[in-house]
Design a protein around this motif. Sequence first.
Motif, PDB file in Angstrom:
ATOM      1  N   PHE A   1       0.832  -1.212   0.000  1.00 26.33           N
ATOM      2  CA  PHE A   1       0.000   0.000   0.000  1.00 26.33           C
ATOM      3  C   PHE A   1       0.869   1.266   0.000  1.00 26.33           C
ATOM      4  N   ASP A   2       2.088   1.181   0.544  1.00 26.14           N
ATOM      5  CA  ASP A   2       2.996   2.333   0.485  1.00 26.14           C
ATOM      6  C   ASP A   2       3.149   2.797  -0.962  1.00 26.14           C
ATOM      7  N   PHE A   3       3.067   1.849  -1.866  1.00 24.29           N
ATOM      8  CA  PHE A   3       3.222   2.166  -3.285  1.00 24.29           C
ATOM      9  C   PHE A   3       1.860   2.380  -3.951  1.00 24.29           C
ATOM     10  N   SER A   4       0.967   1.414  -3.760  1.00 25.76           N
ATOM     11  CA  SER A   4      -0.269   1.430  -4.562  1.00 25.76           C
ATOM     12  C   SER A   4      -1.215   2.564  -4.174  1.00 25.76           C
ATOM     13  N   MET A   5      -1.020   3.192  -3.009  1.00 28.41           N
ATOM     14  CA  MET A   5      -1.873   4.327  -2.638  1.00 28.41           C
ATOM     15  C   MET A   5      -1.404   5.618  -3.307  1.00 28.41           C
ATOM     16  N   ALA A   6      -0.255   5.554  -3.974  1.00 26.20           N
ATOM     17  CA  ALA A   6       0.290   6.771  -4.583  1.00 26.20           C
ATOM     18  C   ALA A   6      -0.028   6.800  -6.081  1.00 26.20           C
ATOM     19  N   PRO A   7      -0.401   7.969  -6.616  1.00 25.79           N
ATOM     20  CA  PRO A   7      -0.692   8.060  -8.044  1.00 25.79           C
ATOM     21  C   PRO A   7       0.596   8.142  -8.861  1.00 25.79           C
ATOM     22  N   VAL A   8       1.344   7.057  -8.839  1.00 23.67           N
ATOM     23  CA  VAL A   8       2.610   6.982  -9.575  1.00 23.67           C
ATOM     24  C   VAL A   8       2.455   5.881 -10.624  1.00 23.67           C
ATOM     25  N   PRO A   9       2.959   6.083 -11.850  1.00 23.54           N
ATOM     26  CA  PRO A   9       2.768   5.073 -12.895  1.00 23.54           C
ATOM     27  C   PRO A   9       3.260   3.689 -12.470  1.00 23.54           C
ATOM     28  N   MET A  10       2.428   2.706 -12.700  1.00 19.69           N
ATOM     29  CA  MET A  10       2.670   1.297 -12.380  1.00 19.69           C
ATOM     30  C   MET A  10       2.706   0.990 -10.879  1.00 19.69           C
ATOM     31  N   TRP A  11       2.407   1.965 -10.061  1.00 22.21           N
ATOM     32  CA  TRP A  11       2.259   1.697  -8.626  1.00 22.21           C
ATOM     33  C   TRP A  11       0.779   1.587  -8.260  1.00 22.21           C
ATOM     34  N   HIS A  12      -0.022   2.450  -8.870  1.00 25.96           N
ATOM     35  CA  HIS A  12      -1.420   2.579  -8.459  1.00 25.96           C
ATOM     36  C   HIS A  12      -2.212   1.397  -9.025  1.00 25.96           C
ATOM     37  N   SER A  13      -2.030   0.237  -8.379  1.00 21.28           N
ATOM     38  CA  SER A  13      -2.571  -0.997  -8.956  1.00 21.28           C
ATOM     39  C   SER A  13      -3.218  -1.836  -7.871  1.00 21.28           C
TER      40      SER A  13
ATOM     41  N   LEU B   1      16.249  -7.413  -7.132  1.00 19.90           N
ATOM     42  CA  LEU B   1      16.125  -6.619  -8.357  1.00 19.90           C
ATOM     43  C   LEU B   1      14.663  -6.245  -8.615  1.00 19.90           C
ATOM     44  N   GLU B   2      13.757  -7.182  -8.324  1.00 19.33           N
ATOM     45  CA  GLU B   2      12.336  -6.899  -8.535  1.00 19.33           C
ATOM     46  C   GLU B   2      11.895  -5.712  -7.685  1.00 19.33           C
ATOM     47  N   ARG B   3      12.312  -5.711  -6.415  1.00 20.66           N
ATOM     48  CA  ARG B   3      11.948  -4.591  -5.526  1.00 20.66           C
ATOM     49  C   ARG B   3      12.536  -3.287  -6.062  1.00 20.66           C
ATOM     50  N   PHE B   4      13.788  -3.352  -6.511  1.00 20.91           N
ATOM     51  CA  PHE B   4      14.436  -2.148  -7.048  1.00 20.91           C
ATOM     52  C   PHE B   4      13.680  -1.648  -8.284  1.00 20.91           C
ATOM     53  N   LEU B   5      13.254  -2.586  -9.141  1.00 19.17           N
ATOM     54  CA  LEU B   5      12.581  -2.198 -10.383  1.00 19.17           C
ATOM     55  C   LEU B   5      11.152  -1.714 -10.134  1.00 19.17           C
ATOM     56  N   ILE B   6      10.599  -2.046  -8.994  1.00 12.47           N
ATOM     57  CA  ILE B   6       9.293  -1.469  -8.647  1.00 12.47           C
ATOM     58  C   ILE B   6       9.485  -0.027  -8.179  1.00 12.47           C
ATOM     59  N   VAL B   7      10.540   0.199  -7.389  1.00 13.60           N
ATOM     60  CA  VAL B   7      10.703   1.497  -6.735  1.00 13.60           C
ATOM     61  C   VAL B   7      11.222   2.560  -7.708  1.00 13.60           C
ATOM     62  N   VAL B   8      12.343   2.290  -8.354  1.00 14.04           N
ATOM     63  CA  VAL B   8      13.084   3.358  -9.030  1.00 14.04           C
ATOM     64  C   VAL B   8      12.508   3.772 -10.398  1.00 14.04           C
ATOM     65  N   PRO B   9      12.265   2.858 -11.342  1.00 12.88           N
ATOM     66  CA  PRO B   9      11.812   3.314 -12.672  1.00 12.88           C
ATOM     67  C   PRO B   9      10.510   4.121 -12.612  1.00 12.88           C
ATOM     68  N   SER B  10       9.587   3.740 -11.743  1.00 12.27           N
ATOM     69  CA  SER B  10       8.319   4.473 -11.663  1.00 12.27           C
ATOM     70  C   SER B  10       8.536   5.896 -11.180  1.00 12.27           C
ATOM     71  N   LEU B  11       9.389   6.053 -10.140  1.00 16.78           N
ATOM     72  CA  LEU B  11       9.640   7.404  -9.618  1.00 16.78           C
ATOM     73  C   LEU B  11      10.383   8.255 -10.643  1.00 16.78           C
ATOM     74  N   GLY B  12      11.203   7.600 -11.460  1.00 21.14           N
ATOM     75  CA  GLY B  12      11.986   8.342 -12.468  1.00 21.14           C
ATOM     76  C   GLY B  12      11.188   8.687 -13.706  1.00 21.14           C
ATOM     77  N   HIS B  13       9.979   8.137 -13.836  1.00 20.17           N
ATOM     78  CA  HIS B  13       9.164   8.385 -15.042  1.00 20.17           C
ATOM     79  C   HIS B  13       7.730   8.670 -14.648  1.00 20.17           C
TER      80      HIS B  13
END
Lengths: 171, 451
Positions: free
Chosen positions: B227-239, B368-380
């Motif tokens: 929920f730390d991620f999916s509650m935020a309107p960030v691409p590929m997080w809000h799921s 790597l999966e955790r890293f790829l969830i966190v960083v690419p979305s915030l960068g784009h």
Amino acid sequence: MTAIYALYSDPDHVQRAVDNLRAAGLHDRDIVVISSEPIEEYEFSARDKATWLFYAAGFGGVVGLVFATWLTTMTQKAWPIVTGNMAIVAWWPNMIIMFELTMLGAILATVITMLVAANLPKRGPKLYDPEVADGKILVGIENPPSTSVQSIERALLSGGVARLKKIGARP
Amino acid sequence: MQEEITRRISDDLLRPLVETSWRFWLLVAVLGSVVATGLATWFYQIYNGFGITGIRNPIYWAFYITNFVFWIGISHAGTLISAILRLVNAGWRRPVTRCAEVITVFALMIGALFPIIHLGRPWLFFWLMPYPSERQIWPNFRSPLVWDFFAITTYLTGSVLFLALPMIPDFALVRDKSTGWRRRVYAALSLGWQGTTKQWHRLESAMQIMAIAIIPVAVSVHTIVSFDFSMAPVPMWHSTIFGPYFVAGAIFSGIAALIVAMAAVRRFLHLEAYLHPVHFENLGKLLLMMSLLWAYFVFAERITVWYGNESAEREVLLVTQRGSFAPLYWTMIVCNLVIPFVVLSLRKLRTIAGCVTASFTVLIGMWLERFLIVVPSLGHKYLPYSWGTYRPRPVEIIITISTFAAMMLLYTLFSKLVPIISIWELKVGEHPFAQETAAEAGNHRLWKANP
């Protein structure tokens, strides 16, 4: 504390000793059986099964739920912050806190009740023999009435191959 | 003969507590120095400020939050798996449960440390706690970070108790088998345990209730982390898929960590007679199942984003699959799916070495999966002018490495102080009642191994 006890290697002998002690007029609550692991397959192990633990866990859960409900709603009313157009008392996020504290209450109540029911921590003299750690099973009577000492000894020895031991002496 | 087997179990499992080789101290010294370096680096970061990390606008979450999610995921190895195996009364669980539960406790402690490290000003951490401050400022219960605090506190408390309760009879055993200061310490820890039928019943009932309670808590913890991620309107997080996706990933990485830990314990503490190839094979099958489940979630998540074709989400999808993050993404796929599938689906390869190899790759892949969830979305994020990149700095790398050393150090010290396999539970599994005849009892593997 005074005690008479016997150490057995075989659970069959333990069962026989317990039966003989009952036949000698002793109540289940007076007969102590101590082992280094639970032995579920025998009748003597089925004593003391009834427990309030499940009710205690449920009660702890209810206390946790009530506390969480009070904590979240009281906080939100005392310090009303408008966040993301949510209601001041927002039940969706509150439910998360309520769930967590309900489970925490149930867990803590279980552990506390277990410790109290199992009489832990136990200090002071108690019926025990370090040979239990080597796999022996202890059957004994704490503070036996002086009139029935002989019948207890007979009952313990007739259980099977056993070594009889005594702790303390009656004044 | 049963007494002999019981004694042998006790002796074998208590041996690591009383015998200490120079290799143990060397290992502790090496791991301790790495942990000390990590702590010193953290203090260096506190002193110099967060500017020495690679965290910049717009990527405010990077290595530290990756580590947080990773370690919380690893924590699902123990208590959850142990609780499920207890409830279904799986006989093969007995040598596994404590090895697993210890991972939960230490991984949670390490994982919970990362939000504090990430705060930059860790002394303000207590602001998350609900307490009546003099300014009447309370935590905002609508913040997912506050949910984290409650979820992790509950899970850590429950896991510590779930680990500690069945240790009491083993502490009593160590008390009876030791002398001097050790006897006094373990006598205190055993709380005066005798082993009466009443005490055994209460302990087993408590463990049953705790197992029932801890499973939904474990699921909730990683759902809340998601929920730390999916509650935020960030691409590929809000799921909406993030909750179960994170839970599946957590169990996946947790099983991998458990296999690695068990293999290490088996080898270094010489517990080959207790941790059998069948334990690894069973856990390997579970790992394979979780690998396929993880792949299903990745597919479901990605095809939805691809088909939806929303521009910001498509950018994140493409940058991970074809752009600058593609090497990490495809490494993740190989580590989490290809290698485990090949190794664990072939019976010939599902050996201890095969399971450990697959588990190592899963641990790498899941980080790597955790890293790829966190960083690419915030960068784009939605507006291209706010796009950014991230390069980790030495402080983040050193602190990350030191937490792996911390996990190994804590596990090593624990296995030195407490029997790493629950002795009384193992004895129950070895009851003579299970051996139907004297001949079968004579063929007992412990008896045959060293008559």
